[in-house]
Design an enzyme around this catalytic site. Structure first.
Site, PDB file in Angstrom:
ATOM      1  N   LYS A  61     -45.211  33.342 -45.067  1.00 10.57           N
ATOM      2  CA  LYS A  61     -45.604  33.935 -44.002  1.00 10.57           C
ATOM      3  C   LYS A  61     -45.767  33.068 -42.715  1.00 10.57           C
ATOM      4  O   LYS A  61     -45.764  31.813 -42.986  1.00 10.57           O
ATOM      5  CB  LYS A  61     -46.937  34.727 -44.080  1.00 10.57           C
ATOM      6  CG  LYS A  61     -48.133  33.751 -44.436  1.00 10.57           C
ATOM      7  CD  LYS A  61     -49.336  34.576 -44.930  1.00 10.57           C
ATOM      8  CE  LYS A  61     -50.296  33.496 -45.254  1.00 10.57           C
ATOM      9  NZ  LYS A  61     -51.352  34.084 -46.004  1.00 10.57           N
ATOM     10  N   TYR A  75     -53.524  16.322 -14.828  1.00 12.91           N
ATOM     11  CA  TYR A  75     -54.355  17.267 -14.526  1.00 12.91           C
ATOM     12  C   TYR A  75     -55.835  17.060 -14.460  1.00 12.91           C
ATOM     13  O   TYR A  75     -56.126  16.520 -15.527  1.00 12.91           O
ATOM     14  CB  TYR A  75     -53.913  18.464 -15.204  1.00 12.91           C
ATOM     15  CG  TYR A  75     -52.654  19.359 -14.626  1.00 12.91           C
ATOM     16  CD1 TYR A  75     -52.206  19.301 -13.379  1.00 12.91           C
ATOM     17  CD2 TYR A  75     -51.806  19.845 -15.547  1.00 12.91           C
ATOM     18  CE1 TYR A  75     -50.805  20.103 -13.059  1.00 12.91           C
ATOM     19  CE2 TYR A  75     -50.783  20.632 -15.429  1.00 12.91           C
ATOM     20  CZ  TYR A  75     -50.246  20.628 -13.959  1.00 12.91           C
ATOM     21  OH  TYR A  75     -49.323  21.211 -13.616  1.00 12.91           O
TER      22      TYR A  75
HETATM   23  C1  LIG Z   1     -51.655  33.317 -47.131  1.00  8.30           C
HETATM   24  C2  LIG Z   1     -51.896  33.656 -48.530  1.00  8.30           C
HETATM   25  C3  LIG Z   1     -51.946  32.715 -49.623  1.00  8.30           C
HETATM   26  C4  LIG Z   1     -51.512  31.292 -49.397  1.00  8.30           C
HETATM   27  O1  LIG Z   1     -52.477  30.471 -49.124  1.00  8.30           O
HETATM   28  P1  LIG Z   1     -52.521  28.950 -49.533  1.00  8.30           P
HETATM   29  O2  LIG Z   1     -53.812  28.601 -49.221  1.00  8.30           O
HETATM   30  O3  LIG Z   1     -51.776  28.686 -48.284  1.00  8.30           O
HETATM   31  O4  LIG Z   1     -51.942  28.647 -50.669  1.00  8.30           O
HETATM   32  C5  LIG Z   1     -52.073  33.422 -50.868  1.00  8.30           C
HETATM   33  N1  LIG Z   1     -52.432  34.622 -51.103  1.00  8.30           N
HETATM   34  C6  LIG Z   1     -52.479  35.598 -49.852  1.00  8.30           C
HETATM   35  C7  LIG Z   1     -53.086  36.831 -50.005  1.00  8.30           C
HETATM   36  C8  LIG Z   1     -52.267  34.934 -48.658  1.00  8.30           C
HETATM   37  O5  LIG Z   1     -52.559  35.754 -47.658  1.00  8.30           O
END
Ligand SMILES: *Cc1c(COP(=O)(O)O)cnc(C)c1O
Length: 384
Positions: free
Chosen positions: A39, A277
C-alpha cells in the site's frame, strides 16, 4: 541508467529488498506465507517497481489498501495468478472486477458483508474474504460481541469463501511494554475459538505486522503481513530495543530506498546575506550555496530545515526554508562541489548516510511518513 535524466529520483535496491525478504522468508515454517504490504505506493518505493521485483521472486500474495492498487498490479504482465488482499473496504461496485483480478477482501462490518454478498450473487462469483477482528485498535473489524451474529450470517450467506481471519496491533511498535499487545493476542485467540465453535475455521490466520513478526513468533500463524521491515527499516526504536532485550537483534535490515538529486546551480553569497523565503537564515561568512531542485511538493517536508544532504560524501546543511520545488544547502566547506553533482537526500553516499529515521526525528514524525509521502510522480529506478 537514468533514461529521462530526472532532476530528482528514487533508486530502489533489488539486492536490499531481496536481502530483507530473505531474512523473513528463511525463518518461515512450512505452510507459512510472507505477504508483502505494498500500500501507499509500496511505502513510497514504487508500487509496480516493487511489485515486479517481488513477483519475479515468486511472491504471490500482496497486501494493498485500494482497489486502484489492485488493478494497477493485476495489469502487469508478471501478475498472472497473483492474489491481493485488500486491507480496507473497496466501493461495492468494484467488487466483481476485484475478485476477477485475484483480490481477497477484508470483511470489517455487517454493511460490508451485505455489499459483498450482493456483489457475489449478482456476478455469480465466489468472493474470498478475510474476517477482521477488533482486538484493541478500535479502527476496523468485528467485536467479540458481534461474532455470534457474524457466524450466523456467514452460514446463511452464499457466494462467500471465508479464507482468512486477522487482527492488527495497536501499540506493538510504540512501547517496550507489550502488555496490551498480549491482551490483543488473547482476544484474537478467543475470537477464533468462538468462530471455530460455530464451524468457521479459516485457513489463513494472521496478525503480524513487522514489529509483531520480529518480536513475537506466536503472532505469525499462517501469514506475515510485512511492510516497513521489508523495505529495510525498523518499525521503531522501541521495537529495536525490545528485539535486543529478546536476543532477536541480529536482524540486519538494509534500506531499499535512496533519494537522489543533482545540484542545479552553485551560488556565491556574501556574509550578511539573507537566504530564502522569510529571510530566516543569514550567512555569517561568505559561502557557497547549492540549489537543489527538490522541495516540499516532492515530499521533502517543510519541517526539515535542520536536515543535511550528502554531497561528495560529506554533509551539507539545508539553509533557509524548504520551498515548493527547491531547497538550498551550504557548500562553504565542500569547495570541490559543482553544479551537476549527485546529491543524496536519503541514503548512503561515500562513508556517510542520511536515514529516513534521522529525517523523521527532525520533522517530528516517523520513518513510515517520511517514506510514504515521497511524491509518487518521482521516477523509481530499480538498481543492482
Ligand atoms: C500497513 C499494515 C501492515 C504492515 O505494517 P508494517 O508495520 O509496515 O509492517 C500490516 N497489517 C495491516 C493491517 C496494515 O494496515
Amino acid at each position: 541508467m537514468i533514461l529521462q535524466s530526472p532532476t530528482t529520483w528514487i533508486e530502489v535496491s533489488r539486492a536490499a529488498l531481496l536481502h530483507n525478504a530473505g531474512r523473513f522468508r528463511g525463518a518461515l515454517r512450512p505452510g507459512q506465507t510472507l505477504m508483502p504490504v505494498l500500500k501507499a505506493n509500496a511505502y513510497g518505493h514504487g508500487l509496480e517497481e516493487i511489485g515486479r521485483l517481488l513477483m519475479e521472486e515468486n511472491f504471490d500474495l500482496f497486501g494493498l489498501h485500494t482497489a486502484e492498487e489492485v488493478f494497477r498490479l493485476a495489469a502487469m504482465p508478471e501478475a498472472a495468478d497473483r492474489r491481493f488482499l485488500l486491507l480496507s473496504p473497496p466501493p461495492a461496485e468494484r467488487i466483481p472486477d476485484l475478485v476477477r483480478a485475484g483480490a481477497r477482501l477484508g470483511l470489517f462490518d455487517f454493511e460490508g458483508l451485505d455489499e459483498i454478498v450482493s456483489a457475489a450473487n449478482e456476478s455469480d462469483l465466489t468472493v474470498p474474504i478475510h474476517i477482521k477482528v477488533e482486538t484493541g485498535v478500535q479502527r476496523q473489524g468485528f467485536t467479540t460481541e458481534q461474532l455470534t451474529e457474524l457466524s450466523e450470517r456467514l452460514k446463511a450467506a452464499s457466494g462467500l469463501h471465508v479464507e482468512g481471519i486477522y487482527t492488527h496491533f495497536a501499540n506493538i511498535e510504540d512501547t517496550t511494554d507489550h502488555t496490551f499487545a498480549r491482551k490483543q493476542m488473547k482476544r484474537f485467540a478467543s475470537a477464533r475459538d468462538l468462530l471455530a465453535a460455530q464451524g468457521i475455521n479459516p485457513k489463513l490466520v494472521h496478525s503480524s505486522c513487522s514489529a509483531a513478526a520480529i518480536l513475537f513468533p506466536e503472532t505469525h500463524h499462517d501469514l506475515l503481513r510485512l511492510g516497513i521491515s521489508l523495505y529495510g527499516h525498523w518499525p521503531s526504536t522501541e521495537t529495536r530495543v525490545s528485539a535486543q532485550a529478546a536476543g532477536r537483534n541480529r536482524l540486519d535490515l538494509q534500506p531499499v530506498l535512496t533519494w537522489k538529486t543533482r545540484i542545479s546551480q552553485v551560488k556565491e553569497v556574501q556574509a550578511g546575506s539573507f537566504v530564502g523565503y522569510g529571510c530566516t537564515w543569514r550567512a555569517e561568512t561568505d559561502t557557497r550555496l547549492g540549489i537543489l531542485p527538490v522541495g516540499y511538493s516532492d515530499g521533502y517536508d517543510r519541517g526539515l530545515g535542520a536536515a543535511h544532504v550528502l554531497v561528495r560524501g560529506r554533509r551539507a546543511p539545508v539553509r533557509g526554508r524548504i520551498m515548493m520545488n527547491l531547497l538550498l544547502v551550504d557548500l562553504g566547506h565542500i569547495p570541490e562541489a559543482r553544479r551537476g553533482d549527485e546529491v543524496v537526500l536519503i541514503g548512503r553516499q561515500g562513508a556517510d548516510e542520511i536515514t529516513a529515521e534521522t529525517l523523521a526525528g527532525l520533522a517530528g514524525t516517523i520513518n513510515y511518513e517520511i517514506l510514504t509521502r515521497i511524491n509518487p510522480l518521482l521516477p523509481r529506478l530499480p538498481v543492482d
